[in-house]
Design a protein around this motif. Structure first.
Motif, PDB file in Angstrom:
ATOM      1  N   GLN A 177       0.906  -1.392  -0.109  1.00  0.00           N
ATOM      2  CA  GLN A 177       0.410  -0.383  -0.097  1.00  0.00           C
ATOM      3  C   GLN A 177       0.877   1.122   0.186  1.00  0.00           C
ATOM      4  OE1 GLN A 177      -2.117  -1.161   2.975  1.00  0.00           O
ATOM      5  NE2 GLN A 177      -3.728  -1.455   2.178  1.00  0.00           N
ATOM      6  N   MET A 178       2.367   0.956   0.105  1.00  0.00           N
ATOM      7  CA  MET A 178       3.210   1.992   0.333  1.00  0.00           C
ATOM      8  C   MET A 178       2.766   2.566  -1.081  1.00  0.00           C
ATOM      9  SD  MET A 178       6.221   2.214   3.203  1.00  0.00           S
ATOM     10  CE  MET A 178       6.309   0.262   2.667  1.00  0.00           C
ATOM     11  N   PHE A 179       2.712   2.460  -1.882  1.00  0.00           N
ATOM     12  CA  PHE A 179       3.107   2.530  -3.156  1.00  0.00           C
ATOM     13  C   PHE A 179       1.967   2.278  -3.801  1.00  0.00           C
ATOM     14  CE2 PHE A 179       7.274   1.656  -1.882  1.00  0.00           C
ATOM     15  CZ  PHE A 179       8.315   2.975  -2.482  1.00  0.00           C
ATOM     16  N   LEU A 180       1.232   2.766  -3.389  1.00  0.00           N
ATOM     17  CA  LEU A 180       0.036   2.874  -4.195  1.00  0.00           C
ATOM     18  C   LEU A 180       0.237   4.618  -4.700  1.00  0.00           C
ATOM     19  CD1 LEU A 180      -3.107   1.556  -2.201  1.00  0.00           C
ATOM     20  CD2 LEU A 180      -1.927   0.464  -4.457  1.00  0.00           C
ATOM     21  N   GLU A 181      -0.821   4.028  -6.323  1.00  0.00           N
ATOM     22  CA  GLU A 181      -0.844   5.297  -7.182  1.00  0.00           C
ATOM     23  C   GLU A 181      -2.015   6.408  -6.249  1.00  0.00           C
ATOM     24  OE1 GLU A 181      -0.239   5.900 -10.861  1.00  0.00           O
ATOM     25  OE2 GLU A 181       1.940   4.730  -9.883  1.00  0.00           O
ATOM     26  N   GLU A 182      -1.905   7.517  -6.398  1.00  0.00           N
ATOM     27  CA  GLU A 182      -3.110   8.764  -5.485  1.00  0.00           C
ATOM     28  C   GLU A 182      -4.445   8.303  -6.222  1.00  0.00           C
ATOM     29  OE1 GLU A 182      -1.195  11.917  -5.532  1.00  0.00           O
ATOM     30  OE2 GLU A 182      -3.111  13.086  -5.951  1.00  0.00           O
TER      31      GLU A 182
END
Ligand code: S6P
Length: 569
Positions: free
Chosen positions: A56-61
């Motif tokens: 989830q840290m790198f999920l896109e906006e």
């Protein structure tokens, strides 16, 4: 948990972003829908849940609600801060970059500062980075939660470090935008703009910054943030605060909060070093590329899913039997072992001896501000050999953590000694693969150890749903979290929950006026020497029994999760 249930959970990857999901809580304190059943999961399933949380840290906006790690605005700010650092690197006279935080945030300030000062030394440059950790160096390896509440201490320690400096870039880290210690430091910066440029790193949107009054101060964390937002318009202050999603164990910011802090700081400082020393311009492209390397790194520990699950199970068994888990590390990976081990105490109410870290070279390797910290903080492999090894057997787990650049002969020698006492010996070994950098090894190791120690304590029954039940109530953040947890689990009003908490803290069935009229700092000070405060309060709330009876129940059922469930059913 079946495959379909798991798929269903994965579809709730974004559920926490809804404005209706636990609306009163900031992201850093929300409970993660992905791990709601982690307390009942198998080792393999725990690993999958932690992987999903980390990703989830790198999920896109997804909408306008939350900035993410790679959002344009965040990357823009990272570039601006990197340029400020570059200026200091090019002309370091009377200048300093200070990284500061409490608990894990301070530990990462230390780790990052050490790495980048080392890089400067290799280039024959003088060091420009300093770290501050609330509670001093002993907080690097032990839980010192009380200084987090002290804004004056924050200010004084910053003043001391910066004495005589004319230009200071101050990077305050508070994952929850909440620590008064950091708020005090930021306030000092705002009051002395001719010397200090403040940067805040955290993982909540600014409107979720903590707004509780800080005793003796006219500001709150939120009001400091608001002043910084004003100055940010003219680049006199900087806010780096993407959301990385709720932690796998609610509020355990040592996990994603710590990892994201490490990533952001390393991205900024590497870009600054490249600009200052190899004429590589600071670009959006460069920052994004570096972030993507970290995104890929997240996959590495989880690519060894089966091995990790087996280790987690082995560590869980050792802890269930009341035996030890020992990390024996080399270099910065050894520091990560020390850090992960020490965090088990406040996070899971673990005993200091349950999970312990040791590092090759001890304090000589560490090069911390205060040097050796005395007999209560023994950290070298020699200390392990003298103090711990003699009592080990197959029920204790030992984990070696090293890379191919370490002295492998030394590793083998130590492994032989350990094997004489326990066959429960394992290793995490990194070797160069393509252009893997040391910082990637570090992130991998951090994720791996966080998963191992969290999973092992989950298997030991220390977690209820995805909440730390047996937390120490040693600062105002933890006091509020404990009261909230009691409210959620008992369904009783806040005032009743606080009463029950205070009875457990002061070990009384009836509260005196002296107790109820004391402030939170008196309560948290008293709670330092108490154990099982929250479980005791909960049992009393749910059953209406006396403290003595609650104590008896918990003695009969030491697995906190089971004791709580027995009362709830
Ligand atoms: C969290 C850890 C704590 C926090 C500390 C600072 O897992 O045990 O010690 O790091 O409370 O929190 P923050 O939000 O200011 O970074």
């Amino acid at each position: 948990m079946s495959g379909s249930e798991w798929t269903c959970r994965l579809s709730s990857m974004h559920e926490w972003e809804s404005p209706y999901y636990e609306p009163s809580l900031p992201v850093s304190e929300k409970s993660n829908p992905l791990t709601r059943d982690i307390d009942r999961a198998s080792a393999g399933c725990i690993v999958r849940m932690l992987q999903a949380c980390d990703s989830q840290m790198f999920l896109e906006e997804a909408g306008a609600t939350y900035q993410r790690l790679m959002s344009d605005e965040v990357v823009e700010t990272l570039m601006e801060v990197a340029k400020k650092v570059e200026l200091i690197l090019k002309d370091p006279r009377d200048s300093l970059v200070v990284l500061s935080g409490c608990g894990t945030s301070g530990r990462l300030a230390f780790l990052v500062t050490s790495a980048f000062n080392r890089a400067l030394k290799e280039l024959n440059q003088s060091p420009v980075y300093s770290y501050i950790i609330a509670g001093g160096d002993k907080a690097l390896f032990s839980s010192q939660e009380a200084p987090e509440d002290d804004p004056k201490l924050g200010m004084l320690s910053l003043k001391e470090v910066c004495e005589g400096k004319k230009c200071v870039l101050f990077i305050g880290i508070s994952c929850g935008l909440s620590a008064p210690f950091v708020a005090g430091q930021l306030d000092l910066c705002l009051q002395n703009p001719e010397v200090y440029t403040p940067v805040l790193v955290g993982f909540n949107p600014t409107h979720q910054a903590r707004d509780e009054p800080i005793p003796g101060c006219s500001f709150t964390f939120r009001s400091v943030v608001q002043r910084m937002e004003e100055l940010a318009k003219s680049q006199k202050a900087f806010l780096i605060n993407p959301a990385v999603g709720p932690e796998a164990i609610s509020g355990s910011s040592r996990m994603k909060g710590g990892s994201a802090t490490k990533i952001l700081l390393e991205v900024v400082l590497s870009a600054a070093h490249a600009a200052a020393f190899t004429h590589t311009p600071i670009t959006q492209q460069g920052i994004l590329q570096h972030m993507r390397v970290y995104e890929k790194t997240l996959e590495i520990p989880y690519a060894h899913n089966e091995g990790l699950s087996a280790l987690l199970e082995a560590a869980g068994k050792s802890l269930q039997r009341g035996r030890r888990v020992c990390y024996l590390g080399w270099g910065s990976l050894g520091v990560l072992g020390l850090i992960d081990a020490s965090e088990c105490v406040p996070t899971f109410g673990a005993d200091y001896e349950d999970v312990r870290g040791f590092i090759s070279g001890g304090y000589n390797e560490l090069k911390n501000n205060e040097g050796p910290l005395g007999p209560d903080f023994r950290i070298s492999h020699e200390d392990f050999l003298h103090l711990v090894l003699p009592s080990l057997d197959d029920h204790d787990m030992v984990l070696l953590i090293y890379t191919q650049t370490d002295d492998v002969g030394d590793v083998e020698k130590l492994a032989r000694r350990v094997r004489e006492k326990t066959s429960n010996l394992h290793a995490v070994y990194h070797r160069v693969d393509g252009d893997t950098a040391a910082t990637q090894w570090e992130l991998c190791t951090k994720l791996f150890l966080n998963a191992l120690s969290t999973g092992a304590h989950v298997l030991k029954g220390k977690i209820y749903q995805n909440h730390m039940m047996d937390l120490q109530v040693t600062n105002s953040k933890l006091y509020c979290r404990a009261t909230r947890l009691l409210q959620n689990l008992s369904g009783r009003p806040e005032s009743k929950c606080e009463e029950a908490l205070l009875k457990a803290v002061y070990k009384v069935d009836n509260l005196t006026v002296e107790i109820t009229s004391s402030d939170i700092s008196t309560h948290t000070h008293t709670a330092r020497t108490r154990t099982k405060v929250v479980p005791l309060a909960l049992v009393c709330l749910l059953t209406g029994c006396s403290l003595a009876e609650a104590e008896l129940r918990l003695e009969q059922q030491p697995i906190v999760r089971d004791a709580v469930e027995a009362c709830l059913s």
